[in-house]
Design a protein around this motif. Structure first.
Motif, PDB file in Angstrom:
ATOM      1  N   GLU A   1       0.810  -1.219   0.000  1.00  0.00           N
ATOM      2  CA  GLU A   1       0.000   0.000   0.000  1.00  0.00           C
ATOM      3  C   GLU A   1       0.845   1.272   0.000  1.00  0.00           C
ATOM      4  O   GLU A   1       0.646   2.173  -0.801  1.00  0.00           O
ATOM      5  CB  GLU A   1      -0.930   0.006   1.211  1.00  0.00           C
ATOM      6  CG  GLU A   1      -2.138  -0.875   0.958  1.00  0.00           C
ATOM      7  CD  GLU A   1      -2.806  -1.321   2.233  1.00  0.00           C
ATOM      8  OE1 GLU A   1      -2.693  -0.618   3.244  1.00  0.00           O
ATOM      9  OE2 GLU A   1      -3.444  -2.402   2.185  1.00  0.00           O
ATOM     10  N   THR A   2       1.838   1.319   0.913  1.00  0.00           N
ATOM     11  CA  THR A   2       2.577   2.577   1.065  1.00  0.00           C
ATOM     12  C   THR A   2       3.810   2.636   0.169  1.00  0.00           C
ATOM     13  O   THR A   2       4.427   3.686   0.034  1.00  0.00           O
ATOM     14  CB  THR A   2       3.036   2.740   2.516  1.00  0.00           C
ATOM     15  OG1 THR A   2       3.872   1.614   2.807  1.00  0.00           O
ATOM     16  CG2 THR A   2       1.873   2.772   3.478  1.00  0.00           C
ATOM     17  N   ASN A   3       4.190   1.516  -0.413  1.00  0.00           N
ATOM     18  CA  ASN A   3       5.392   1.412  -1.240  1.00  0.00           C
ATOM     19  C   ASN A   3       6.675   1.678  -0.447  1.00  0.00           C
ATOM     20  O   ASN A   3       7.734   1.907  -0.998  1.00  0.00           O
ATOM     21  CB  ASN A   3       5.305   2.366  -2.440  1.00  0.00           C
ATOM     22  CG  ASN A   3       6.276   1.947  -3.534  1.00  0.00           C
ATOM     23  OD1 ASN A   3       6.494   0.735  -3.708  1.00  0.00           O
ATOM     24  ND2 ASN A   3       6.845   2.897  -4.234  1.00  0.00           N
TER      25      ASN A   3
END
Ligand code: ADP
Length: 496
Positions: free
Chosen positions: A245-247
């Motif tokens: 999701e946040t990379n």
């Protein structure tokens, strides 16, 4: 507890039984009734109830006894006790036996409905909790089996695996990694990789994967050389693990593959190509030189001179042809499954014929040939053409590397399981330090004695390949300036 809740009322007083039934049925519940403990218990066994209302004082099986049986059948059952004399002791006793609550007689419809509704809500929660617990247990089981599967896979991989978190701490590794980097006993979860891995090259690849400008690529592959004592070439692939999701970077996984053997093969291949091209170039440029001299008339006008040059050109062309033939033979033997026609052979005739055929090569050396081969030999299983090739290579070496008035001796001796073929000469011999290399491809001893002897350096490597493909062995003994003896041992297939 899907749909309508089902309630059982157990009371010996008909008025209470029927009263409860009426009140609860009006609330939308399915209600059964029983007049004593044992009938009630039978109903519990036969149906699935959500709540029981049980009178404590009944003839025969009393309320408390019935309750303990019910708890064995369904520990989550909600049991509400009806008691005529509501004392603290009876209430405590009932709770001890697993009652959820109690209602003292006489009771109003509302108080009954209130207790039942609360009880049913508790039942619903209890069932939900049980379901969630079972689900969680199942998940844990699945997780545990996934984990052990993953461990089994990672542990049996031939490639080394190393997982590191964002703080450069070790998270996971496998036995192949420990072997490759020789890390026995040092590795521990949570240790910083810089404490464990001493190889700068490997650390640099890992750091490179984390570098800011590496955010575009997901993995880096590089070759590193591990110095002695490991002395290996390792192909390292480092991939950064990112949060979906946040990379954000979570850590990295490195796989290490030992490619030392591949590298060696690659080097051998390059050496081979370099040697072949070199070996081909020398005779071709010599022939070109002779032809140019002939065509331009650079060698003057003496016809004898021209004849000599053409003779040399022919010799070089022949040696070129020898090299090409050796190369063809070598590559045929190198093939995964070379075409080979094995048959039961008495090799005595082949030995004698080959010696006779090669005698002419001795030229001006005046060599003496001694053949000591019985008329018939035990049979070996061999390819005839390859046997001729093997003998030709050994005997022509015994001639080439011989000295004037020297001797070439060829013997065949069967012993218990092997047929020994011995090719010995009284030639220049081979230095002890050169001896381990003579079966290598393109290896030629360089010494003043061999300077003018032409050869490809492939003859003995071909011999070795043939011997091995016939499940035999070859041995060599040599003394410089005295001579050399090659012994080929081939398994006997059938005694005569
Ligand atoms: P080549 O084509 O050079 O003869 P080989 O593979 O047959 O190649 O032999 C490798 C080297 O081993 C030769 O160059 C030579 O120096 C040495 N050698 C082979 N046979 C003998 C022998 N009978 N006596 C002395 N030296 C030998």
């Amino acid at each position: 507890m899907d749909g309508q809740a089902r309630i059982l009322v157990v009371d010996d007083e008909k008025g209470i039984r029927e009263g409860c039934r009426r009140i609860l049925a009006a609330e939308g519940y399915v209600v059964d009734v029983a007049e004593n403990g044992s009938t009630g218990l039978e109903l519990v066994k036969a149906n699935s109830y959500d709540l029981l209302i049980i009178d404590l004082m009944m003839p025969g099986m009393g309320g408390l006894e019935m309750m303990s049986h019910v708890r064995e059948i369904d520990p989550e059952m909600i049991m509400v006790v009806i008691t005529g004399f509501a004392t603290i002791e009876t209430a405590v006793d009932a709770i001890k036996h697993g009652a959820y609550d109690y209602i003292p007689k006489p009771f109003t419809p509302d108080s009954l409905i209130a207790v039942v509704n609360r009880g049913l809500e508790t039942r619903r929660l209890r069932l939900e909790t049980k379901r969630l617990k079972e689900e969680r247990d199942q998940k844990l089981l699945e997780l545990a089996s996934e984990k052990s599967k993953m461990h089994a896979i990672i542990n049996s991989m031939a490639d080394g695996v190393l997982v590191v978190n964002r703080e450069n701490q070790l998270v996971l590794w496998n036995p192949a990694l420990i072997r490759m980097l020789n890390l026995n006993g040092q590795i521990e979860v949570g240790k910083n990789i810089e404490e464990i891995i001493t190889d700068e090259g490997l650390l640099n690849v890992i750091k490179k994967a984390y570098a800011p400008d590496s955010s575009n690529y997901t993995s880096i592959t590089e070759e590193i050389e591990l110095p002695s004592p490991e002395a290996k070439t390792i192909m390292v692939n480092v991939s950064v693990i990112r949060d979906d999701e946040t990379n954000q970077e979570l850590g990295l996984v490195a796989t290490l593959r030992d490619i030392t053997r591949l590298k060696e093969l690659d080097k051998l291949k390059s050496q081979f190509v370099a040697m072949v091209t070199h070996e081909l170039r020398a005779p071709v440029s010599a022939i070109e030189g002779y032809l140019t001299a002939f065509l331009t008339g650079a060698a003057g006008s003496d016809p004898k001179m021209y004849k000599q040059m053409m003779e040399r050109a022919r010799q070089r062309a022949r040696s070129l042809l020898d090299l090409i033939n050796d190369l063809l033979e070598y590559s045929r033997l190198e093939a995964k499954s070379p075409v080979r026609k094995k048959e039961l052979l008495d090799i005595s005739g082949i030995i004698i014929n080959t010696v006779e055929l090669l005698k002419g090569q001795s030229g001006s050396k005046d060599l003496k040939f001694e053949i000591d081969v019985p008329d018939s030999l035990p049979l070996i299983e061999a390819d005839k053409r390859e046997m001729e090739q093997l003998l030709t290579n050994l005997i022509s070496n015994a001639i080439k590397y011989n000295v004037k008035n020297g001797k070439v001796m060829v013997r065949a001796r069967p012993n218990k399981h092997f047929l020994n073929i011995i090719v010995a000469d009284t030639g220049i011999g081979i230095d002890a330090e050169c001896l381990p290399h003579i079966f290598d491809e393109f290896y030629r001893v360089s010494c003043p004695e061999t300077r003018y002897t032409t050869g490809t350096g492939l003859g003995l490597s071909i011999v070795k390949k043939i011997v091995e493909s016939h499940f035999g062995r070859i041995e060599v003994e040599s003394t410089p300036y005295k001579g050399t003896t090659f012994t080929v041992k081939l398994p006997i297939k059938q005694k005569k």
